[in-house]
Design a protein around this motif. Structure first.
Motif, PDB file in Angstrom:
ATOM      1  N   ILE A 253       0.848  -1.193   0.000  1.00 60.09           N
ATOM      2  CA  ILE A 253       0.000   0.000   0.000  1.00 60.09           C
ATOM      3  C   ILE A 253       0.886   1.246   0.000  1.00 60.09           C
ATOM      4  N   TYR A 254       1.908   1.225   0.870  1.00 64.85           N
ATOM      5  CA  TYR A 254       2.850   2.348   0.953  1.00 64.85           C
ATOM      6  C   TYR A 254       3.542   2.563  -0.390  1.00 64.85           C
ATOM      7  N   LEU A 255       4.040   1.483  -0.981  1.00 67.34           N
ATOM      8  CA  LEU A 255       4.787   1.582  -2.240  1.00 67.34           C
ATOM      9  C   LEU A 255       3.891   2.129  -3.356  1.00 67.34           C
ATOM     10  N   PHE A 256       2.629   1.675  -3.373  1.00 72.69           N
ATOM     11  CA  PHE A 256       1.691   2.177  -4.383  1.00 72.69           C
ATOM     12  C   PHE A 256       1.443   3.672  -4.175  1.00 72.69           C
ATOM     13  N   GLY A 257       1.226   4.073  -2.916  1.00 76.04           N
ATOM     14  CA  GLY A 257       1.007   5.493  -2.613  1.00 76.04           C
ATOM     15  C   GLY A 257       2.216   6.333  -2.970  1.00 76.04           C
ATOM     16  N   PHE A 258       3.400   5.818  -2.671  1.00 78.60           N
ATOM     17  CA  PHE A 258       4.647   6.529  -3.006  1.00 78.60           C
ATOM     18  C   PHE A 258       4.774   6.700  -4.515  1.00 78.60           C
ATOM     19  N   GLY A 259       4.588   5.609  -5.252  1.00 81.30           N
ATOM     20  CA  GLY A 259       4.712   5.666  -6.705  1.00 81.30           C
ATOM     21  C   GLY A 259       3.701   6.611  -7.330  1.00 81.30           C
ATOM     22  N   LEU A 260       2.467   6.576  -6.819  1.00 80.55           N
ATOM     23  CA  LEU A 260       1.408   7.417  -7.375  1.00 80.55           C
ATOM     24  C   LEU A 260       1.666   8.903  -7.092  1.00 80.55           C
ATOM     25  N   THR A 261       2.074   9.227  -5.870  1.00 78.97           N
ATOM     26  CA  THR A 261       2.348  10.636  -5.557  1.00 78.97           C
ATOM     27  C   THR A 261       3.539  11.154  -6.358  1.00 78.97           C
ATOM     28  N   GLU A 262       4.567  10.333  -6.519  1.00 80.77           N
ATOM     29  CA  GLU A 262       5.718  10.750  -7.328  1.00 80.77           C
ATOM     30  C   GLU A 262       5.310  11.007  -8.775  1.00 80.77           C
ATOM     31  N   LEU A 263       4.506  10.104  -9.312  1.00 77.53           N
ATOM     32  CA  LEU A 263       4.033  10.257 -10.686  1.00 77.53           C
ATOM     33  C   LEU A 263       3.263  11.561 -10.852  1.00 77.53           C
ATOM     34  N   LEU A 264       2.402  11.869  -9.886  1.00 81.11           N
ATOM     35  CA  LEU A 264       1.575  13.073  -9.975  1.00 81.11           C
ATOM     36  C   LEU A 264       2.404  14.351  -9.779  1.00 81.11           C
ATOM     37  N   ILE A 265       3.377  14.307  -8.869  1.00 81.51           N
ATOM     38  CA  ILE A 265       4.222  15.487  -8.637  1.00 81.51           C
ATOM     39  C   ILE A 265       5.062  15.800  -9.881  1.00 81.51           C
ATOM     40  N   PHE A 266       5.683  14.759 -10.447  1.00 78.80           N
ATOM     41  CA  PHE A 266       6.499  14.982 -11.640  1.00 78.80           C
ATOM     42  C   PHE A 266       5.625  15.321 -12.856  1.00 78.80           C
ATOM     43  N   TYR A 267       4.423  14.773 -12.886  1.00 77.58           N
ATOM     44  CA  TYR A 267       3.483  15.127 -13.952  1.00 77.58           C
ATOM     45  C   TYR A 267       3.195  16.630 -13.923  1.00 77.58           C
ATOM     46  N   LYS A 268       2.924  17.167 -12.737  1.00 74.90           N
ATOM     47  CA  LYS A 268       2.655  18.602 -12.615  1.00 74.90           C
ATOM     48  C   LYS A 268       3.858  19.420 -13.071  1.00 74.90           C
ATOM     49  N   ALA A 269       5.073  18.969 -12.689  1.00 79.55           N
ATOM     50  CA  ALA A 269       6.287  19.681 -13.083  1.00 79.55           C
ATOM     51  C   ALA A 269       6.427  19.718 -14.606  1.00 79.55           C
ATOM     52  N   VAL A 270       6.159  18.583 -15.250  1.00 71.95           N
ATOM     53  CA  VAL A 270       6.275  18.503 -16.715  1.00 71.95           C
ATOM     54  C   VAL A 270       5.215  19.379 -17.392  1.00 71.95           C
ATOM     55  N   VAL A 271       4.007  19.373 -16.824  1.00 71.39           N
ATOM     56  CA  VAL A 271       2.927  20.202 -17.365  1.00 71.39           C
ATOM     57  C   VAL A 271       3.315  21.683 -17.341  1.00 71.39           C
ATOM     58  N   ILE A 272       3.874  22.124 -16.219  1.00 73.04           N
ATOM     59  CA  ILE A 272       4.324  23.519 -16.105  1.00 73.04           C
ATOM     60  C   ILE A 272       5.446  23.797 -17.095  1.00 73.04           C
ATOM     61  N   TRP A 273       6.362  22.858 -17.213  1.00 72.73           N
ATOM     62  CA  TRP A 273       7.508  22.993 -18.118  1.00 72.73           C
ATOM     63  C   TRP A 273       7.049  23.166 -19.569  1.00 72.73           C
ATOM     64  N   LEU A 274       6.056  22.365 -19.966  1.00 70.48           N
ATOM     65  CA  LEU A 274       5.587  22.391 -21.356  1.00 70.48           C
ATOM     66  C   LEU A 274       4.480  23.417 -21.601  1.00 70.48           C
ATOM     67  N   GLY A 275       4.070  24.114 -20.526  1.00 68.29           N
ATOM     68  CA  GLY A 275       3.040  25.132 -20.675  1.00 68.29           C
ATOM     69  C   GLY A 275       1.655  24.571 -20.927  1.00 68.29           C
ATOM     70  N   LEU A 276       1.384  23.374 -20.405  1.00 68.70           N
ATOM     71  CA  LEU A 276       0.083  22.734 -20.580  1.00 68.70           C
ATOM     72  C   LEU A 276      -0.806  23.001 -19.374  1.00 68.70           C
ATOM     73  N   SER A 277      -1.962  22.362 -19.341  1.00 68.19           N
ATOM     74  CA  SER A 277      -2.894  22.531 -18.220  1.00 68.19           C
ATOM     75  C   SER A 277      -3.043  21.216 -17.467  1.00 68.19           C
ATOM     76  N   LEU A 278      -3.182  21.299 -16.157  1.00 64.66           N
ATOM     77  CA  LEU A 278      -3.417  20.108 -15.337  1.00 64.66           C
ATOM     78  C   LEU A 278      -4.795  19.551 -15.627  1.00 64.66           C
ATOM     79  N   PHE A 279      -4.948  18.229 -15.512  1.00 65.38           N
ATOM     80  CA  PHE A 279      -6.276  17.643 -15.710  1.00 65.38           C
ATOM     81  C   PHE A 279      -7.195  18.073 -14.564  1.00 65.38           C
ATOM     82  N   LYS A 280      -8.469  18.093 -14.836  1.00 63.11           N
ATOM     83  CA  LYS A 280      -9.457  18.534 -13.856  1.00 63.11           C
ATOM     84  C   LYS A 280      -9.438  17.592 -12.644  1.00 63.11           C
ATOM     85  N   GLY A 281      -9.438  18.181 -11.474  1.00 67.05           N
ATOM     86  CA  GLY A 281      -9.444  17.378 -10.259  1.00 67.05           C
ATOM     87  C   GLY A 281      -8.070  16.879  -9.844  1.00 67.05           C
TER      88      GLY A 281
END
Length: 410
Positions: free
Chosen positions: A345-373
């Protein structure tokens, strides 16, 4: 006699509290609550670093090197004094940030850490002092003490130059660098060497010195990566890159030592522990690679301007390398039992939060918009992480209760 399992459960309690504060921080992006975000961040980071990791590591250090030499009374004083400082920080930082009481308790914690470091070095038996593991642990404690220069400097900087000064951020990065890359990482390496030595895997002085020299030069030189946000002269990029390269070389030396005795090493760890070791190995290799590429000017500028890249990296190190490494060694030395369900459960939560944090960073980098919610999903992922830690915590409380019941019946 010191009950090391009880002390470990206390460190897990702090980890659970830090995770709960992390979830609260996520929800501040969704709900408009009348709290100061920075105050909660201070409480979250201090309790995570000093409550969970510091108490977890120092408990293992005492158990391995000092518990057999009649030092329980003196260690108990140090331990409970440290707990008072941690509780003081927990109940002051969320309400006032860096102010009188939080500064008093965090300063007292620094003195407690100096006290433990002196206590450990002074009382470790001579037969341990030539061991590779002790050399790593002693150096890890040295980096922990060095890291405290950052908090001491903060007081002076805040009163003279203010929080807007580049030196304010520099002091914080100095502290974090030598905490994460010096104290915590080298302590984990030391624990691994302790296990290898204890199971008869003898390292030649040449083998260990290669690792030790490269890892320490790497730790010192990679500090220059923490100053690249100021866009300094090229020499700082070069030195930071050399440090990142040295750390990778040190890791390759360590992998070579393990692979040379893989059959024996494989027998040392039970299957779940072997899985933990492999996960930590992958995570730390990625961490060192990220440090190396961050010496490139473009990547350094990216990390400096998009804070989510930095947050993702710090969480990768703390929640991944350090915390999963601690799970491994606390389990190996029988201080906790890592429930497979709780860990996954911990590993899944860790992987998911990392994916979402880096996703936001890439979105900002590329000038895109975050998905709703997005922030709702990120908050939910943080809850998964909290549930994993909570499951491990409750599981160990039940294990302890069962053991005490068995002792009572017998």
């Amino acid at each position: 006699m010191i009950n090391s399992k009880r002390h470990t459960n206390i460190s897990l309690t702090f980890f659970l509290l830090a995770a709960a504060l992390g979830v609260f921080l996520r929800f501040l992006y969704i709900f408009n609550l009348a709290v100061d975000y920075r105050y909660i961040v201070h409480a979250h980071s201090h309790i995570a670093l000093l409550g969970w990791v510091y108490i977890g590591l120092t408990t293992i250090f005492y158990k391995l090197f000092l518990s057999e030499f009649g030092l329980d009374k003196r260690y108990r004083i140090i331990f409970w004094f440290t707990q008072c400082t941690l509780l003081g920080m927990l109940f002051s930082f969320p309400f006032q940030g860096y102010a009188l009481f939080s500064i008093i308790f965090s300063t007292l914690f620094l003195f407690a850490s100096y006290w433990f470091s002196w206590f450990f070095v002074k009382n470790t038996a001579v037969q341990f002092k030539e061991n590779s593991s002790y050399r790593c642990m002693k150096m890890a404690l040295f980096y922990m003490v060095v890291s405290s220069i950052g908090p001491w400097a903060l007081g002076v900087i805040m009163t003279t130059l203010g929080t807007g000064s580049i030196w304010y951020r520099m002091a914080i990065y100095f502290y974090l660098h030598f905490q994460y890359n010096g104290w915590m990482i080298l302590a984990l390496f030391g624990l691994l060497f302790f296990i290898l030595e204890g199971r008869g895997i003898k390292l030649t002085r040449k083998e260990f010195n290669r690792f030790f020299v490269f890892i320490n030069w790497g730790i010192m030189l990679t500090f220059f990566l923490s100053v690249l946000w100021t866009k300094p002269a090229f020499i700082y990029y070069f030195l930071g890159g050399v440090g990142g390269f040295f750390q990778l070389i040190a890791l390759l030396f360590l992998f070579r030592i393990i692979l040379k005795s893989k059959t024996v090493v494989r027998k040392i760890f039970f299957k779940p522990q072997w899985e933990l070791l492999n996960v930590v190995g992958i995570l730390i290799a990625v961490k060192f690679l990220l440090q190396l590429v961050s010496a490139l000017p473009y990547i350094a500028n990216l990390a400096a301007t998009i804070i989510d890249f930095t947050i993702g990296y710090l969480h990768w190190t703390f929640l991944g390398v350090v915390s999963i490494g601690l799970f491994l060694f606390l389990e190996y030395f029988k201080l906790i039992k890592v429930s497979q369900k709780g860990y996954y459960i911990y590993l899944f939560g860790f992987g998911l939060t990392e994916l979402l944090i880096f996703y936001k960073a890439v979105v900002i980098w590329l000038g895109l918009s975050l998905f709703k919610g997005y922030f709702i999903v990120l908050s939910t992922a943080s809850i998964v992480l909290l549930v994993g830690i909570g499951y491990l915590f409750v599981f160990n409380l039940k294990q302890r209760a069962c053991l005490e019941e068995v002792k009572t019946t017998h």
